[in-house]
Write a protein that holds these residues in place. Structure first.
Motif, PDB file in Angstrom:
ATOM      1  N   GLU A  75      30.965  42.880 -20.888  1.00  0.00           N
ATOM      2  CA  GLU A  75      30.847  42.678 -19.447  1.00  0.00           C
ATOM      3  C   GLU A  75      29.942  43.769 -18.870  1.00  0.00           C
ATOM      4  O   GLU A  75      29.626  44.761 -19.532  1.00  0.00           O
ATOM      5  N   LYS A  76      29.542  43.601 -17.611  1.00  0.00           N
ATOM      6  CA  LYS A  76      28.706  44.611 -16.963  1.00  0.00           C
ATOM      7  C   LYS A  76      29.404  45.962 -16.898  1.00  0.00           C
ATOM      8  O   LYS A  76      28.772  47.010 -16.902  1.00  0.00           O
ATOM      9  N   THR A  77      30.717  45.925 -16.823  1.00  0.00           N
ATOM     10  CA  THR A  77      31.504  47.160 -16.748  1.00  0.00           C
ATOM     11  C   THR A  77      31.556  47.891 -18.084  1.00  0.00           C
ATOM     12  O   THR A  77      32.046  49.016 -18.161  1.00  0.00           O
ATOM     13  N   GLY A  78      31.078  47.230 -19.139  1.00  0.00           N
ATOM     14  CA  GLY A  78      31.119  47.828 -20.465  1.00  0.00           C
ATOM     15  C   GLY A  78      32.357  47.458 -21.255  1.00  0.00           C
ATOM     16  O   GLY A  78      32.490  47.834 -22.422  1.00  0.00           O
ATOM     17  N   GLU A  79      33.268  46.708 -20.623  1.00  0.00           N
ATOM     18  CA  GLU A  79      34.470  46.282 -21.338  1.00  0.00           C
ATOM     19  C   GLU A  79      34.136  45.109 -22.252  1.00  0.00           C
ATOM     20  O   GLU A  79      33.254  44.301 -21.957  1.00  0.00           O
ATOM     21  N   LEU A  80      34.856  45.036 -23.347  1.00  0.00           N
ATOM     22  CA  LEU A  80      34.553  44.040 -24.370  1.00  0.00           C
ATOM     23  C   LEU A  80      35.436  42.805 -24.216  1.00  0.00           C
ATOM     24  O   LEU A  80      36.659  42.910 -24.115  1.00  0.00           O
ATOM     25  N   ILE A  81      34.794  41.641 -24.188  1.00  0.00           N
ATOM     26  CA  ILE A  81      35.509  40.368 -24.167  1.00  0.00           C
ATOM     27  C   ILE A  81      35.524  39.821 -25.590  1.00  0.00           C
ATOM     28  O   ILE A  81      34.499  39.808 -26.273  1.00  0.00           O
ATOM     29  N   VAL A  82      36.699  39.381 -26.026  1.00  0.00           N
ATOM     30  CA  VAL A  82      36.874  38.938 -27.407  1.00  0.00           C
ATOM     31  C   VAL A  82      37.446  37.525 -27.445  1.00  0.00           C
ATOM     32  O   VAL A  82      38.428  37.227 -26.760  1.00  0.00           O
ATOM     33  N   ALA A  83      36.821  36.669 -28.244  1.00  0.00           N
ATOM     34  CA  ALA A  83      37.402  35.362 -28.552  1.00  0.00           C
ATOM     35  C   ALA A  83      38.168  35.548 -29.857  1.00  0.00           C
ATOM     36  O   ALA A  83      37.576  35.637 -30.931  1.00  0.00           O
ATOM     37  N   ASP A  84      39.484  35.656 -29.742  1.00  0.00           N
ATOM     38  CA  ASP A  84      40.322  35.906 -30.916  1.00  0.00           C
ATOM     39  C   ASP A  84      40.916  34.585 -31.390  1.00  0.00           C
ATOM     40  O   ASP A  84      41.599  33.893 -30.632  1.00  0.00           O
ATOM     41  N   ALA A  85      40.661  34.243 -32.642  1.00  0.00           N
ATOM     42  CA  ALA A  85      41.093  32.951 -33.181  1.00  0.00           C
ATOM     43  C   ALA A  85      42.594  32.740 -33.034  1.00  0.00           C
ATOM     44  O   ALA A  85      43.051  31.620 -32.806  1.00  0.00           O
ATOM     45  N   LEU A  99      42.011  27.951 -31.924  1.00  0.00           N
ATOM     46  CA  LEU A  99      40.986  28.673 -32.671  1.00  0.00           C
ATOM     47  C   LEU A  99      39.881  29.082 -31.694  1.00  0.00           C
ATOM     48  O   LEU A  99      38.803  28.503 -31.674  1.00  0.00           O
ATOM     49  N   THR A 100      40.179  30.076 -30.866  1.00  0.00           N
ATOM     50  CA  THR A 100      39.189  30.583 -29.912  1.00  0.00           C
ATOM     51  C   THR A 100      38.040  31.186 -30.707  1.00  0.00           C
ATOM     52  O   THR A 100      38.262  32.025 -31.571  1.00  0.00           O
ATOM     53  N   ASP A 101      36.807  30.771 -30.411  1.00  0.00           N
ATOM     54  CA  ASP A 101      35.720  31.043 -31.347  1.00  0.00           C
ATOM     55  C   ASP A 101      34.556  31.834 -30.751  1.00  0.00           C
ATOM     56  O   ASP A 101      34.386  33.013 -31.012  1.00  0.00           O
TER      57      ASP A 101
END
Length: 252
Positions: free
Chosen positions: A134-144, A174-176
């Protein structure tokens, strides 16, 4: 006479007892399975017929595309297990990648690539696949296993927040893939709502569209369904000009 009778009937009695025990054992196993199927309405495996008119044509591709390797360097080798996707923080020269043991590795890229440092950053407790910053530097994760996550780290403390794991009561299985637009909208895929990562090959074999393409609005914290009935919805990428989003289906 009595001894002769005992000799004949004992094996018969043993066989009857064996059959009785076997029947009881089968009943004990079968009853819970049948009960589970009734209450949870387990979906059967029903493969679709492959249309003859759509049989794949013979295709070929070069094993190596030389231009893809121009200027390339190996950053890390042997220190990450099953890396799936990566997110690059240009400002801090950091690479994030999700591994099959649940760890998101953070790689500090130094002037000499050989001196890059690999660190166990955060373990989601699931299987991190798609990653995006994200712009804030936080990480978005698609975790299966867990769904759509946001990872925050402050000092030595990490926080894994589940942003979403279902839509209209139907859980992500199954978030991918995932990507983030400049307006903060998070676009992601649920490859298949029917099978999990361990059994995903059944989705290929069944050849039915169980995938979904969705978005998440961080302001409203709501999920929107953008496309459904997809064949193993996989990667996601927002166009550089933000005018469209691309997603792919693996087994079309």
């Amino acid at each position: 006479m009595s001894e002769s009778c005992d000799t004949v009937t004992s094996p018969q009695l043993k066989r009857k007892l064996t059959r009785s025990c076997l029947s009881t054992t089968l009943l004990v196993i079968a009853f819970p399975v049948a009960l589970t199927a009734v209450f949870y309405q387990l979906e059967p495996f029903k493969p679709a017929h492959f249309p003859a008119r759509e049989l794949p044509r013979t295709a070929s591709a070069p094993t190596v595309i030389p231009r893809m390797l121009v200027g390339s360097e190996v950053v890390v080798e042997g220190k990450v297990k099953g890396p799936e996707d990566l997110a690059y923080d240009k400002r801090n020269r950091l690479i994030y990648t999700g591994c099959e043991d649940g760890w998101i590795k953070r790689i500090t890229v130094n002037k000499s690539v050989a001196d890059s440092v690999v660190k166990n950053w955060v373990n989601t407790g699931g299987r991190p696949l798609g990653l995006a910053l994200e712009k804030t530097g936080e990480l978005i994760v698609a975790d299966a296993d867990l769904g759509l996550l946001r990872v925050r780290v402050k000092g030595n403390k990490s926080n894994v927040e589940v942003l979403a794991n279902e839509y209209n009561g139907l859980k992500f299985n199954l978030t991918d893939g995932v990507d983030v637009g400049e307006d903060g909208t998070i676009y992601f895929t649920d490859a298949t709502y029917k099978y999990n990562l361990k059994d995903f090959y059944f989705d290929f074999a069944e050849r039915k569209p169980h995938g979904r393409f969705m978005s998440y609005n961080p302001a409203t914290k709501k999920v929107a369904l953008l496309a459904r009935n997809l064949y193993f919805a996989n990667g996601v990428a927002v166009a550089p000009d933000q005018k469209f989003v691309v997603y792919c289906e693996t087994i079309l």
